[in-house]
Design a protein around this motif. Sequence first.
Motif, PDB file in Angstrom:
ATOM      1  N   SER A  32      24.754  10.397 -63.684  1.00 31.59           N
ATOM      2  CA  SER A  32      24.541  10.856 -65.057  1.00 31.59           C
ATOM      3  C   SER A  32      24.199  12.339 -65.133  1.00 31.59           C
ATOM      4  O   SER A  32      24.231  12.931 -66.203  1.00 31.59           O
ATOM      5  N   ARG A  33      23.833  12.910 -63.956  1.00 36.13           N
ATOM      6  CA  ARG A  33      23.401  14.301 -63.871  1.00 36.13           C
ATOM      7  C   ARG A  33      22.233  14.570 -64.812  1.00 36.13           C
ATOM      8  O   ARG A  33      22.226  15.528 -65.593  1.00 36.13           O
TER       9      ARG A  33
ATOM     10  N   GLY B 185      28.239  21.455 -65.209  1.00 33.99           N
ATOM     11  CA  GLY B 185      26.985  20.925 -65.723  1.00 33.99           C
ATOM     12  C   GLY B 185      25.821  21.830 -65.364  1.00 33.99           C
ATOM     13  O   GLY B 185      25.895  22.647 -64.445  1.00 33.99           O
ATOM     14  N   GLN B 186      24.750  21.690 -66.133  1.00 34.52           N
ATOM     15  CA  GLN B 186      23.526  22.451 -65.893  1.00 34.52           C
ATOM     16  C   GLN B 186      22.349  21.644 -66.424  1.00 34.52           C
ATOM     17  O   GLN B 186      22.404  21.108 -67.531  1.00 34.52           O
TER      18      GLN B 186
ATOM     19  N   VAL C 109      23.903  23.481 -56.947  1.00 34.29           N
ATOM     20  CA  VAL C 109      23.311  24.777 -56.625  1.00 34.29           C
ATOM     21  C   VAL C 109      21.963  24.896 -57.335  1.00 34.29           C
ATOM     22  O   VAL C 109      21.862  24.619 -58.534  1.00 34.29           O
ATOM     23  N   THR C 110      20.929  25.322 -56.590  1.00 33.56           N
ATOM     24  CA  THR C 110      19.639  25.593 -57.236  1.00 33.56           C
ATOM     25  C   THR C 110      19.609  27.058 -57.662  1.00 33.56           C
ATOM     26  O   THR C 110      19.928  27.961 -56.895  1.00 33.56           O
ATOM     27  N   SER C 111      19.215  27.277 -58.898  1.00 36.35           N
ATOM     28  CA  SER C 111      19.197  28.605 -59.516  1.00 36.35           C
ATOM     29  C   SER C 111      17.747  28.947 -59.840  1.00 36.35           C
ATOM     30  O   SER C 111      17.195  28.491 -60.840  1.00 36.35           O
ATOM     31  N   GLY C 112      17.118  29.751 -58.963  1.00 35.91           N
ATOM     32  CA  GLY C 112      15.673  29.893 -58.995  1.00 35.91           C
ATOM     33  C   GLY C 112      15.100  30.609 -60.188  1.00 35.91           C
ATOM     34  O   GLY C 112      14.079  30.190 -60.749  1.00 35.91           O
TER      35      GLY C 112
ATOM     36  N   ARG D  55      22.697  23.955 -61.170  1.00 35.89           N
ATOM     37  CA  ARG D  55      24.055  24.097 -61.694  1.00 35.89           C
ATOM     38  C   ARG D  55      25.002  23.226 -60.866  1.00 35.89           C
ATOM     39  O   ARG D  55      24.817  23.039 -59.660  1.00 35.89           O
ATOM     40  N   PHE D  56      26.030  22.714 -61.527  1.00 39.58           N
ATOM     41  CA  PHE D  56      27.108  21.981 -60.863  1.00 39.58           C
ATOM     42  C   PHE D  56      28.388  22.800 -61.017  1.00 39.58           C
ATOM     43  O   PHE D  56      28.777  23.134 -62.144  1.00 39.58           O
TER      44      PHE D  56
END
Length: 305
Positions: A119-120, A82-83, A62-65, A71-72
Amino acid sequence: MPGPDGRYDYATFDETTAHLYIARGSSITDYNTKNASAPISLGQIAHGHAVLSLPRSSDLLVTSGDDSTVRFLDKKSGHQTGQISVGVDPDGAAIDADRNIAYVMNAKGGTVSVIDLASRKVMATIVLKPGLEFPALGKNGILFVNNENMNEIEIVDTREMRVEEAIALSGCTGPSGLAYDAASDRLISACANGKAAIISAGNRKQLGLLDIGTKPDAVILDAQRRRAYIPCGGNGELDEISLASVPAVLKRIPTEIGTRTGAMDSRTGELYLPSARFVQAPGIKHPPMIPGSFHVLIINPDKQN
């Protein structure tokens, strides 16, 4: 299908589970389309734009503008797994499933964050221009990105990590939604001024313009049935475009004002289009939503005249 109040943006349909995910202002709205249960909210985000299912994973990207992060989220629990920080105002995103890499368009920053999904971590940052909107991956790792400020399509060779010359979009103002059709090697770009630009991806040339509705924000590809759909929020219509040798608008299906994005279940051809009712406020770019009015339209184009 009713849903919680709040702003909305891109959507994605997971055909393995028949769940519809919609990026919202502060969370992801999750619909199980196999039953009539109420939708649930997943995670916490700051102005969500894109939501995508990850390959070989039970997570969403998810893109968090507003906080410039990706975010995962676990699809079942909504727990954040994850972030990572990216560029300024992440908006659209695309995934190269074969390479397990995500590309995130940082709209205001004018950059692309290249994320290794194993690896994120951000493995590279590609510098383009501010105004980046929706991306589409073409053949051989070529990334195409609409730029709404420059009225052009930016191009990146992701294998060589090389920026190539952009494609100017004549007659197209504010390109947002973008899709790539592999069978014809063409791009379809949705323009805010009521046009759809058809582009040869291989030759990097604009082939023509089609008249569509105003204020679109997505191009939904149905490669199986050789069609593309553009939801136009300005005048409330869904335009069906043939992907034949000479593209043409086949139908203009009535929807609702503000219906500008969506997702498709390619197995059935059904489209899921987020919508709401808004306060009539002339001159205001983003009028307030009427409380309790958010919902999702379900349209089967083959059952429309």
